[in-house]
Design a protein around this motif. Structure first.
Motif, mmCIF file in Angstrom:
data_model
loop_
_atom_site.group_PDB
_atom_site.id
_atom_site.type_symbol
_atom_site.label_atom_id
_atom_site.label_comp_id
_atom_site.label_asym_id
_atom_site.label_seq_id
_atom_site.Cartn_x
_atom_site.Cartn_y
_atom_site.Cartn_z
ATOM 1 N N LYS A 1 0.844 -1.200 0.000
ATOM 2 C CA LYS A 1 0.000 0.000 0.000
ATOM 3 C C LYS A 1 0.878 1.247 0.000
ATOM 4 O O LYS A 1 1.887 1.306 0.684
ATOM 5 N N SER A 2 0.442 2.230 -0.765
ATOM 6 C CA SER A 2 1.156 3.502 -0.769
ATOM 7 C C SER A 2 0.726 4.316 0.443
ATOM 8 O O SER A 2 -0.239 3.984 1.134
ATOM 9 N N THR A 3 1.432 5.386 0.698
ATOM 10 C CA THR A 3 1.115 6.249 1.835
ATOM 11 C C THR A 3 -0.270 6.856 1.685
ATOM 12 O O THR A 3 -1.030 6.952 2.649
ATOM 13 N N LYS B 1 -2.868 4.342 2.682
ATOM 14 C CA LYS B 1 -2.921 4.171 4.136
ATOM 15 C C LYS B 1 -3.670 5.321 4.792
ATOM 16 O O LYS B 1 -4.469 5.117 5.709
ATOM 17 N N ILE B 2 -3.436 6.543 4.315
ATOM 18 C CA ILE B 2 -4.123 7.718 4.864
ATOM 19 C C ILE B 2 -5.618 7.627 4.568
ATOM 20 O O ILE B 2 -6.450 7.897 5.440
#
Length: 54
Positions: A25-27, A30-31
């Motif tokens: 997962k990219s940042t 995740k956010i």
């Protein structure tokens, strides 16, 4: 030389079996997940308060 070739093939096969192919997962993802979870928690709390008032 033949034993070395077998050892190399065995180690290569082992490395292929233990390597994970799952997607990272990219940042941003995740956010986004954290924001969605927070929104769900707020909605649940609001429902609980509404039930308590009734």
């Amino acid at each position: 030389m033949k034993k070395f070739s077998y050892l190399f093939i065995a180690l290569f096969s082992l490395s292929l079996m233990t390597t994970s192919c799952r997607e990272q997962k990219s940042t941003g993802d995740k956010i986004e997940d954290a924001v969605d979870d927070t929104g769900d928690a707020i909605e649940d709390a609001a429902d609980d308060v509404e039930d308590a008032v009734d």
